[in-house]
Design a protein around this motif. Structure first.
Motif, mmCIF file in Angstrom:
data_model
loop_
_atom_site.group_PDB
_atom_site.id
_atom_site.type_symbol
_atom_site.label_atom_id
_atom_site.label_comp_id
_atom_site.label_asym_id
_atom_site.label_seq_id
_atom_site.Cartn_x
_atom_site.Cartn_y
_atom_site.Cartn_z
ATOM 1 N N ASP A 7 -24.248 5.697 4.124
ATOM 2 C CA ASP A 7 -25.489 5.692 3.364
ATOM 3 C C ASP A 7 -26.603 6.341 4.182
ATOM 4 O OD1 ASP A 7 -24.344 4.348 1.224
ATOM 5 O OD2 ASP A 7 -24.883 2.368 2.012
ATOM 6 N N LEU A 8 -27.533 6.993 3.499
ATOM 7 C CA LEU A 8 -28.710 7.534 4.174
ATOM 8 C C LEU A 8 -29.527 6.395 4.775
ATOM 9 C CD1 LEU A 8 -29.827 10.197 1.545
ATOM 10 C CD2 LEU A 8 -28.890 10.664 3.812
ATOM 11 N N ALA A 9 -30.134 6.685 5.941
ATOM 12 C CA ALA A 9 -30.988 5.725 6.641
ATOM 13 C C ALA A 9 -30.238 4.456 7.068
ATOM 14 C CB ALA A 9 -32.211 5.357 5.800
ATOM 15 N N SER A 10 -28.919 4.522 7.122
ATOM 16 C CA SER A 10 -28.129 3.379 7.570
ATOM 17 C C SER A 10 -27.878 3.466 9.069
ATOM 18 C CB SER A 10 -26.796 3.332 6.819
ATOM 19 O OG SER A 10 -25.988 4.447 7.176
ATOM 20 N N MET A 58 -31.020 12.263 12.805
ATOM 21 C CA MET A 58 -32.009 11.262 12.421
ATOM 22 C C MET A 58 -33.146 11.900 11.631
ATOM 23 S SD MET A 58 -30.603 8.547 13.500
ATOM 24 C CE MET A 58 -31.881 7.301 13.380
ATOM 25 N N ALA A 59 -33.580 13.073 12.084
ATOM 26 C CA ALA A 59 -34.625 13.808 11.369
ATOM 27 C C ALA A 59 -34.427 15.295 11.623
ATOM 28 C CB ALA A 59 -36.014 13.360 11.817
ATOM 29 N N ALA A 60 -34.955 16.104 10.707
ATOM 30 C CA ALA A 60 -34.815 17.555 10.806
ATOM 31 C C ALA A 60 -36.164 18.212 10.558
ATOM 32 C CB ALA A 60 -33.787 18.067 9.800
ATOM 33 N N GLN A 152 -26.286 14.829 7.214
ATOM 34 C CA GLN A 152 -26.164 13.603 8.003
ATOM 35 C C GLN A 152 -25.593 13.889 9.388
ATOM 36 O OE1 GLN A 152 -24.137 11.425 4.658
ATOM 37 N NE2 GLN A 152 -25.482 9.744 5.319
ATOM 38 N N PHE A 153 -24.768 14.932 9.496
ATOM 39 C CA PHE A 153 -24.230 15.350 10.788
ATOM 40 C C PHE A 153 -24.382 16.860 10.918
ATOM 41 C CE2 PHE A 153 -21.984 11.435 9.829
ATOM 42 C CZ PHE A 153 -22.043 10.754 11.037
#
Length: 386
Positions: A7-10, A58-60, A152-153
């Motif tokens: 999940d996003l932000a997990s 984590m962030a882009a 996510q990766f």
């Protein structure tokens, strides 16, 4: 058991690699404006080679090359990696090392990192003694290569990793790499900026300009900030720029007379001096003026052309006054590391204007395409939506 998708932000188990990931994807049949071109899809997580690292993003950070990738102009990214029929953009990220290749020694799973976006072969003479930017296989990760940061990766070469500044958020850490490292090489590596230099900074409140101002102040040079709005001028003042010009007061389409009037304004601010260095990245709209206003034996250093890359200018101002045009392209790993230490030490600060959730990646890029931003923008991927 390995999960199919996080999940996003997990906060998944450290080092556990799922089979699939969410990513912002561009496909050749929908290249166009970012709002139409960039869509979230589920994509298999890429395989890790011996010298590669898989980073949980984590962030882009948002950069103009994402706009180019979305539009497929001036060249389609699909032509740069024809082995894949999709493109995941993004050339800035902060994250956590999630898996390392068998030959990686400097980094381990769990390390918190930021990334620089230069990829090269690592084996040729240019990579081992000259400059990796001269490598025949040199590419900008996330633009000329796939598996960029809007996922996510992301998959990177191990030499792209740098330590994350501990005092910064994930979002701020993701925002500065491409533009700051580019500005560092432009001014300190290519133009050899010296104390006392006057430096004309086009787009001074943008992603490149905010770092050009700070580097000028650190080096003892004087930035002359060119902006388009009062709020952008105020940002430049906060960063230390005292000499500011509103470009809306000039119509450069009128030709050399208007450029000379612009040069007169510069001399009014500097006490009669022309710029030693012109910091260029705008291109077609500004370059003719840059060549005119640089001082005799002055330098125009350029890293891009957001308003067009076919440049026309009066070459007499170049040869008769013996000026230099210097091309500059991102930075090498050594320069990126030196610049990153300035961030870690707090001597240069990111200017993060807005943060967006992952689902808003296309919106953020459309804001950049429409020049509705200032400073930098970041996208939360696995970082919490606090």
């Amino acid at each position: 058991m390995t999960s199919r998708l996080f999940d996003l932000a997990s906060t998944p188990p450290l080092g556990q690699v799922p089979k699939m990931m969410r990513a912002i994807v561009i496909r050749p049949d929908r290249e166009g404006e970012p709002r139409d071109s960039m869509r979230m899809e589920e994509i298999p997580v890429p395989e890790v080679g011996p010298l590669d690292v898989l980073v949980m993003v984590m962030a882009a950070g948002v950069n103009f090359n994402g706009v180019w990738a979305a539009r497929g102009k001036p060249v389609s990214t699909m032509k740069m990696h024809p082995e894949q029929d999709f493109h995941i953009p993004g050339s800035d990220a902060s994250g956590i090392v999630w898996k390392v290749g068998s030959a990686v020694k400097r980094w381990k799973v769990g390390d918190e990192v930021v990334l620089h976006c230069n990829q090269s072969c690592g084996e040729c003479p240019s990579c081992n003694g000259e400059d990796p930017l001269a490598c025949q296989n040199q590419k900008i990760w996330g633009y000329e290569t796939n598996w960029g940061s809007f996922a996510q990766f992301c998959l990177v070469q191990s030499q792209q990793l740098l330590p994350k500044p501990k005092q910064l958020s994930w979002e701020a850490s993701a925002s500065y790499g491409l533009t700051f490292f580019t500005a560092y090489r432009m001014l300190l590596g290519r133009a050899n900026m010296q104390p006392g230099d006057n430096v004309l900074v086009w787009g001074a409140s943008g992603g490149l300009g905010v770092f050009a101002i700070q580097l000028c102040k650190l080096a003892g040079a004087t930035p002359i900030a060119v902006v388009s709005r009062d709020d952008k001028a105020e940002l430049c003042r906060r960063l230390g720029a005292e000499l500011i010009i509103n470009r809306r007061e000039f119509d450069f389409s009128k030709g050399p007379e208007e450029s000379r009037r612009f040069g007169k304004k510069i001399r009014e601010l500097t006490g009669g001096a022309d710029p030693d260095i012109v910091f260029e990245h705008v291109g077609a709209e500004t370059f003719p003026t840059s060549v005119i206003v640089a001082k005799k034996f002055g330098k125009i250093v350029i890293c891009g052309a957001t308003t067009g890359y076919k440049l026309e200018f009066d070459v007499r101002y170049l040869w008769m006054r013996q000026k230099e045009i210097i091309g500059s392209h991102f930075s090498n790993a050594f320069q990126a590391d030196r610049a990153n230490k300035l961030i870690i030490d707090g001597r240069v600060v990111p200017v993060l204007d807005e943060c967006f959730d992952f689902e808003e990646t296309a919106l953020a890029h459309q804001r950049m395409a429409d020049n509705q931003h200032k400073g930098k923008m970041a996208i939360r991927v696995q970082a919490s939506r606090s």
